[in-house]
Write a protein that holds these residues in place. Structure first.
Motif, PDB file in Angstrom:
ATOM      1  N   PRO A   1     -16.316 -44.592 -27.317  1.00 37.63           N
ATOM      2  CA  PRO A   1     -15.575 -43.922 -26.235  1.00 37.63           C
ATOM      3  C   PRO A   1     -14.071 -44.108 -26.456  1.00 37.63           C
ATOM      4  CG  PRO A   1     -17.373 -45.239 -25.347  1.00 37.63           C
ATOM      5  CD  PRO A   1     -17.275 -45.580 -26.804  1.00 37.63           C
ATOM      6  N   ARG A   2     -13.315 -43.088 -26.137  1.00 39.98           N
ATOM      7  CA  ARG A   2     -11.884 -43.180 -26.414  1.00 39.98           C
ATOM      8  C   ARG A   2     -11.087 -42.250 -25.511  1.00 39.98           C
ATOM      9  NH1 ARG A   2     -14.328 -39.605 -29.235  1.00 39.98           N
ATOM     10  NH2 ARG A   2     -13.328 -37.908 -30.371  1.00 39.98           N
ATOM     11  N   LEU A   3      -9.784 -42.530 -25.449  1.00 42.16           N
ATOM     12  CA  LEU A   3      -8.839 -41.705 -24.706  1.00 42.16           C
ATOM     13  C   LEU A   3      -8.094 -40.841 -25.716  1.00 42.16           C
ATOM     14  CD1 LEU A   3      -8.211 -41.624 -21.647  1.00 42.16           C
ATOM     15  CD2 LEU A   3      -6.210 -43.047 -22.133  1.00 42.16           C
ATOM     16  N   VAL A   4      -8.053 -39.533 -25.470  1.00 47.31           N
ATOM     17  CA  VAL A   4      -7.483 -38.602 -26.439  1.00 47.31           C
ATOM     18  C   VAL A   4      -6.435 -37.725 -25.772  1.00 47.31           C
ATOM     19  CG1 VAL A   4      -7.972 -36.758 -28.096  1.00 47.31           C
ATOM     20  CG2 VAL A   4      -9.667 -38.559 -27.709  1.00 47.31           C
ATOM     21  N   ALA A   5      -5.261 -37.665 -26.384  1.00 43.92           N
ATOM     22  CA  ALA A   5      -4.222 -36.739 -25.945  1.00 43.92           C
ATOM     23  C   ALA A   5      -4.395 -35.433 -26.711  1.00 43.92           C
ATOM     24  CB  ALA A   5      -2.838 -37.325 -26.209  1.00 43.92           C
ATOM     25  N   THR A   6      -4.325 -34.306 -26.008  1.00 45.90           N
ATOM     26  CA  THR A   6      -4.513 -33.004 -26.649  1.00 45.90           C
ATOM     27  C   THR A   6      -3.408 -32.052 -26.226  1.00 45.90           C
ATOM     28  OG1 THR A   6      -5.841 -31.940 -24.905  1.00 45.90           O
ATOM     29  CG2 THR A   6      -7.011 -33.379 -26.455  1.00 45.90           C
ATOM     30  N   ILE A   7      -3.116 -31.112 -27.112  1.00 48.04           N
ATOM     31  CA  ILE A   7      -2.224 -30.011 -26.771  1.00 48.04           C
ATOM     32  C   ILE A   7      -2.860 -28.738 -27.301  1.00 48.04           C
ATOM     33  CG2 ILE A   7      -0.800 -30.271 -28.874  1.00 48.04           C
ATOM     34  CD1 ILE A   7       1.614 -29.390 -27.113  1.00 48.04           C
ATOM     35  N   ARG A   8      -2.903 -27.720 -26.473  1.00 51.54           N
ATOM     36  CA  ARG A   8      -3.618 -26.478 -26.786  1.00 51.54           C
ATOM     37  C   ARG A   8      -2.636 -25.366 -27.148  1.00 51.54           C
ATOM     38  NH1 ARG A   8      -8.462 -24.091 -22.984  1.00 51.54           N
ATOM     39  NH2 ARG A   8      -8.734 -22.063 -23.983  1.00 51.54           N
ATOM     40  N   TYR A   9      -3.015 -24.547 -28.136  1.00 43.57           N
ATOM     41  CA  TYR A   9      -2.175 -23.414 -28.529  1.00 43.57           C
ATOM     42  C   TYR A   9      -3.037 -22.330 -29.160  1.00 43.57           C
ATOM     43  CZ  TYR A   9      -2.359 -25.316 -33.316  1.00 43.57           C
ATOM     44  OH  TYR A   9      -2.775 -25.786 -34.535  1.00 43.57           O
ATOM     45  N   THR A  10      -2.471 -21.131 -29.274  1.00 47.22           N
ATOM     46  CA  THR A  10      -3.149 -20.007 -29.916  1.00 47.22           C
ATOM     47  C   THR A  10      -2.463 -19.709 -31.241  1.00 47.22           C
ATOM     48  OG1 THR A  10      -1.758 -18.399 -28.760  1.00 47.22           O
ATOM     49  CG2 THR A  10      -3.841 -19.008 -27.707  1.00 47.22           C
ATOM     50  N   GLY A  11      -2.990 -18.731 -31.969  1.00 47.43           N
ATOM     51  CA  GLY A  11      -2.389 -18.349 -33.241  1.00 47.43           C
ATOM     52  C   GLY A  11      -3.146 -18.928 -34.419  1.00 47.43           C
TER      53      GLY A  11
ATOM     54  N   LEU B   1       3.374 -32.834 -29.296  1.00 41.52           N
ATOM     55  CA  LEU B   1       2.502 -33.775 -28.600  1.00 41.52           C
ATOM     56  C   LEU B   1       2.991 -35.210 -28.768  1.00 41.52           C
ATOM     57  CD1 LEU B   1      -0.018 -34.380 -26.960  1.00 41.52           C
ATOM     58  CD2 LEU B   1      -1.365 -34.288 -29.079  1.00 41.52           C
ATOM     59  N   LYS B   2       3.399 -35.568 -29.978  1.00 42.17           N
ATOM     60  CA  LYS B   2       3.889 -36.927 -30.226  1.00 42.17           C
ATOM     61  C   LYS B   2       5.152 -37.220 -29.415  1.00 42.17           C
ATOM     62  CE  LYS B   2       3.833 -36.695 -34.804  1.00 42.17           C
ATOM     63  NZ  LYS B   2       3.954 -37.153 -36.211  1.00 42.17           N
ATOM     64  N   ALA B   3       6.029 -36.232 -29.304  1.00 39.00           N
ATOM     65  CA  ALA B   3       7.258 -36.422 -28.516  1.00 39.00           C
ATOM     66  C   ALA B   3       6.922 -36.653 -27.049  1.00 39.00           C
ATOM     67  CB  ALA B   3       8.167 -35.203 -28.680  1.00 39.00           C
ATOM     68  N   TRP B   4       5.949 -35.891 -26.521  1.00 35.43           N
ATOM     69  CA  TRP B   4       5.551 -36.067 -25.114  1.00 35.43           C
ATOM     70  C   TRP B   4       4.937 -37.445 -24.906  1.00 35.43           C
ATOM     71  CZ3 TRP B   4       1.141 -37.065 -22.298  1.00 35.43           C
ATOM     72  CH2 TRP B   4       1.183 -36.774 -20.929  1.00 35.43           C
ATOM     73  N   LEU B   5       4.099 -37.888 -25.842  1.00 34.38           N
ATOM     74  CA  LEU B   5       3.463 -39.202 -25.720  1.00 34.38           C
ATOM     75  C   LEU B   5       4.496 -40.325 -25.754  1.00 34.38           C
ATOM     76  CD1 LEU B   5       0.352 -38.634 -28.017  1.00 34.38           C
ATOM     77  CD2 LEU B   5       0.350 -38.885 -25.529  1.00 34.38           C
TER      78      LEU B   5
ATOM     79  N   GLN C   1       0.174 -44.376 -29.632  1.00 35.95           N
ATOM     80  CA  GLN C   1      -0.651 -43.484 -30.449  1.00 35.95           C
ATOM     81  C   GLN C   1      -1.482 -44.312 -31.427  1.00 35.95           C
ATOM     82  OE1 GLN C   1       1.881 -40.258 -31.991  1.00 35.95           O
ATOM     83  NE2 GLN C   1       3.277 -40.642 -30.276  1.00 35.95           N
ATOM     84  N   LEU C   2      -2.803 -44.094 -31.420  1.00 34.50           N
ATOM     85  CA  LEU C   2      -3.716 -44.904 -32.211  1.00 34.50           C
ATOM     86  C   LEU C   2      -4.269 -44.194 -33.442  1.00 34.50           C
ATOM     87  CD1 LEU C   2      -5.822 -46.470 -29.309  1.00 34.50           C
ATOM     88  CD2 LEU C   2      -3.765 -47.388 -30.420  1.00 34.50           C
ATOM     89  N   SER C   3      -3.983 -42.909 -33.599  1.00 39.16           N
ATOM     90  CA  SER C   3      -4.518 -42.165 -34.735  1.00 39.16           C
ATOM     91  C   SER C   3      -3.517 -41.111 -35.181  1.00 39.16           C
ATOM     92  CB  SER C   3      -5.844 -41.480 -34.356  1.00 39.16           C
ATOM     93  OG  SER C   3      -5.603 -40.347 -33.538  1.00 39.16           O
ATOM     94  N   PRO C   4      -3.653 -40.627 -36.414  1.00 38.27           N
ATOM     95  CA  PRO C   4      -2.841 -39.477 -36.817  1.00 38.27           C
ATOM     96  C   PRO C   4      -3.322 -38.239 -36.069  1.00 38.27           C
ATOM     97  CG  PRO C   4      -4.464 -39.972 -38.502  1.00 38.27           C
ATOM     98  CD  PRO C   4      -4.534 -41.095 -37.505  1.00 38.27           C
ATOM     99  N   PRO C   5      -2.508 -37.187 -36.002  1.00 39.19           N
ATOM    100  CA  PRO C   5      -2.949 -35.955 -35.340  1.00 39.19           C
ATOM    101  C   PRO C   5      -4.154 -35.350 -36.052  1.00 39.19           C
ATOM    102  CG  PRO C   5      -0.563 -35.969 -35.640  1.00 39.19           C
ATOM    103  CD  PRO C   5      -1.102 -37.106 -36.449  1.00 39.19           C
ATOM    104  N   LYS C   6      -5.100 -34.848 -35.256  1.00 38.46           N
ATOM    105  CA  LYS C   6      -6.273 -34.149 -35.771  1.00 38.46           C
ATOM    106  C   LYS C   6      -6.192 -32.694 -35.342  1.00 38.46           C
ATOM    107  CE  LYS C   6      -9.207 -38.240 -34.935  1.00 38.46           C
ATOM    108  NZ  LYS C   6      -8.255 -39.003 -34.103  1.00 38.46           N
ATOM    109  N   ALA C   7      -6.539 -31.782 -36.239  1.00 41.68           N
ATOM    110  CA  ALA C   7      -6.588 -30.360 -35.916  1.00 41.68           C
ATOM    111  C   ALA C   7      -7.974 -30.037 -35.375  1.00 41.68           C
ATOM    112  CB  ALA C   7      -6.302 -29.525 -37.162  1.00 41.68           C
ATOM    113  N   ALA C   8      -8.053 -29.467 -34.170  1.00 47.35           N
ATOM    114  CA  ALA C   8      -9.323 -29.120 -33.533  1.00 47.35           C
ATOM    115  C   ALA C   8      -9.443 -27.605 -33.432  1.00 47.35           C
ATOM    116  CB  ALA C   8      -9.416 -29.754 -32.146  1.00 47.35           C
ATOM    117  N   SER C   9     -10.459 -27.042 -34.102  1.00 46.97           N
ATOM    118  CA  SER C   9     -10.662 -25.591 -34.122  1.00 46.97           C
ATOM    119  C   SER C   9     -11.893 -25.232 -33.297  1.00 46.97           C
ATOM    120  CB  SER C   9     -10.865 -25.108 -35.566  1.00 46.97           C
ATOM    121  OG  SER C   9      -9.804 -25.520 -36.399  1.00 46.97           O
TER     122      SER C   9
END
Length: 208
Positions: free
Chosen positions: A143-153, A167-171, A178-186
């Motif tokens: 189980p984990r806490l995840v920060a996400t940012i959504r976009y189109t394109g 997202l990193k700037a907002w965090l 931040q505990l992980s590198p950014p992951k791309a979610a498709s």
């Protein structure tokens, strides 16, 4: 080697997506803890993923990694059941069918990229069939806490970098570690109209 036609047909059948972007794939459950515009802090339960690592940059590795994982959920596993598909290019592959879920996750790992498919909720580490491809592994995420940012394109390296920085700037501004590198979610296949695509960047974080 998996053909492009097989990959295309596999994704179309399993995700229920059209060229316009309609999707019916199951998504893992989560609870939204905080929201700010396109940004959400989500609490995810333990999840099981099938994943593979391919050397190269984002653009070079996506197709090969996807083919491996699509092969696993479409029959290259230790199940004993035969499945007849409606598409003529895929006929009675051996193995147990595993429904595809969204999103597909990708993250950098040195000079490589790791891609992961989230497994449906009904499976456990004990009931999930084993991959026949040694390059595909099964792992349980805690189980984990995840920060996400959504976009189109387009889900290009340029857009991944751009939205990761946002997202990193907002965090940083909000005081999240931040505990992980950014992951791309498709959430959609590559032929979906860009303006209708759901793309996200995910970063694991500590609770404040």
């Amino acid at each position: 080697m998996t053909s492009p036609v097989l990959v295309f047909t596999t994704v179309l059948l399993l995700t229920g997506c059209s060229v316009l972007g309609k999707r019916s794939a199951e998504e893992p459950p989560y609870t939204v803890r905080e929201q700010s515009g396109a940004i959400e802090i989500r609490s995810y339960p333990s999840l099981i993923v099938a994943e593979t690592v391919v050397e190269g940059d984002y653009r070079e590795t996506s197709g090969k990694a996807f083919s491996r994982l699509a092969g696993y959920i479409f029959g290259r596993n230790s199940g004993e059941q035969k499945i007849s598909m409606t598409a003529p290019v895929i006929q009675e592959p051996e193995g147990k069918k595993i429904p595809m879920t969204a999103p597909v996750l990708q993250e950098p790992e040195g000079d490589s990229w790791r891609m992961a498919f989230v497994m449906p909720e009904e499976y456990t580490m004990e009931t999930l069939p084993r991959p026949l491809d040694k390059a595909v592994t099964i792992r349980e995420l805690p189980p984990r806490l995840v920060a996400t940012i959504r976009y189109t394109g387009m889900h290009s390296q340029r857009n991944i970098d751009k939205w990761s920085e946002k997202l990193k700037a907002w965090l940083d501004n909000e005081g999240y570690e931040q505990l992980s590198p950014p992951k791309a979610a498709s959430y959609d296949p590559p032929w979906t109209i860009p303006m209708l695509r759901r793309n996200e960047i995910h970063i694991d974080v500590n609770d404040r």
